[in-house]
Write a protein that holds these residues in place. Structure first.
Motif, PDB file in Angstrom:
ATOM      1  N   LEU A 211       0.884  -1.161   0.000  1.00 23.74           N
ATOM      2  CA  LEU A 211       0.000   0.000   0.000  1.00 23.74           C
ATOM      3  C   LEU A 211       0.921   1.211   0.000  1.00 23.74           C
ATOM      4  CD1 LEU A 211      -2.358  -1.089   2.912  1.00 23.74           C
ATOM      5  CD2 LEU A 211      -2.873  -1.265   0.496  1.00 23.74           C
ATOM      6  N   SER A 212       0.904   1.953  -1.069  1.00 27.96           N
ATOM      7  CA  SER A 212       1.829   3.075  -1.113  1.00 27.96           C
ATOM      8  C   SER A 212       1.080   4.390  -0.954  1.00 27.96           C
ATOM      9  CB  SER A 212       2.647   3.067  -2.396  1.00 27.96           C
ATOM     10  OG  SER A 212       1.832   3.306  -3.490  1.00 27.96           O
ATOM     11  N   LEU A 213       1.732   5.290  -0.268  1.00 30.93           N
ATOM     12  CA  LEU A 213       1.158   6.591   0.035  1.00 30.93           C
ATOM     13  C   LEU A 213       2.108   7.680  -0.440  1.00 30.93           C
ATOM     14  CD1 LEU A 213       0.120   5.839   3.677  1.00 30.93           C
ATOM     15  CD2 LEU A 213      -1.473   6.280   1.831  1.00 30.93           C
ATOM     16  N   ASN A 214       1.598   8.855  -0.561  1.00 28.19           N
ATOM     17  CA  ASN A 214       2.405  10.015  -0.954  1.00 28.19           C
ATOM     18  C   ASN A 214       3.247   9.687  -2.189  1.00 28.19           C
ATOM     19  OD1 ASN A 214       1.351  11.234   1.344  1.00 28.19           O
ATOM     20  ND2 ASN A 214       3.075  10.533   2.593  1.00 28.19           N
ATOM     21  N   SER A 215       2.597   9.176  -3.195  1.00 29.44           N
ATOM     22  CA  SER A 215       3.226   8.791  -4.455  1.00 29.44           C
ATOM     23  C   SER A 215       4.443   7.900  -4.235  1.00 29.44           C
ATOM     24  CB  SER A 215       3.590  10.017  -5.284  1.00 29.44           C
ATOM     25  OG  SER A 215       4.558  10.791  -4.628  1.00 29.44           O
ATOM     26  N   GLY A 216       4.273   6.872  -3.406  1.00 31.57           N
ATOM     27  CA  GLY A 216       5.301   5.863  -3.256  1.00 31.57           C
ATOM     28  C   GLY A 216       6.402   6.201  -2.281  1.00 31.57           C
ATOM     29  N   LEU A 217       6.301   7.295  -1.564  1.00 30.76           N
ATOM     30  CA  LEU A 217       7.342   7.642  -0.608  1.00 30.76           C
ATOM     31  C   LEU A 217       7.258   6.755   0.626  1.00 30.76           C
ATOM     32  CD1 LEU A 217       7.379  11.535  -0.833  1.00 30.76           C
ATOM     33  CD2 LEU A 217       9.217   9.997  -1.469  1.00 30.76           C
TER      34      LEU A 217
END
Ligand SMILES: [Zn+2]
Length: 91
Positions: free
Chosen positions: A73-79
């Protein structure tokens, strides 16, 4: 006159041999080209390995587990990535 005949014979033989050999030459050329292509592919993959992104491992920010990027689950464009909603809620 004798030399002319010899020259004509030599040229005929040359043409015959050339027409006989030409398909093989083309075949050899093709083989060489395909080999070049293969080595090109090998070198290009060796120089810049294009690993599919789904095979990439990412680290969960919550529990520190390494998981495949496709399952993360990635957030903030993968950050920031999380392995599960639990870890995501625990952040
Ligand atoms: Zn986790």
């Amino acid at each position: 006159m004798k030399y002319l005949i010899i020259a004509a014979l030599v040229s005929i033989v040359f043409v015959l041999v050339y027409t006989r050999v030409r398909p093989y030459l083309k075949l050899i050329q093709k083989i060489v080209q395909s080999l070049n292509v293969v080595t090109d592919i090998n070198t290009s993959t060796a120089v810049q390995p294009k690993v599919p992104s789904r095979n990439k491992l990412v680290r969960c920010e919550g529990c520190g587990t390494w998981i495949p990027a496709e399952r993360a689950l990635s957030l903030n464009s993968g950050l920031a990535t999380y392995c599960s909603p639990e870890c995501f809620n625990r952040r």
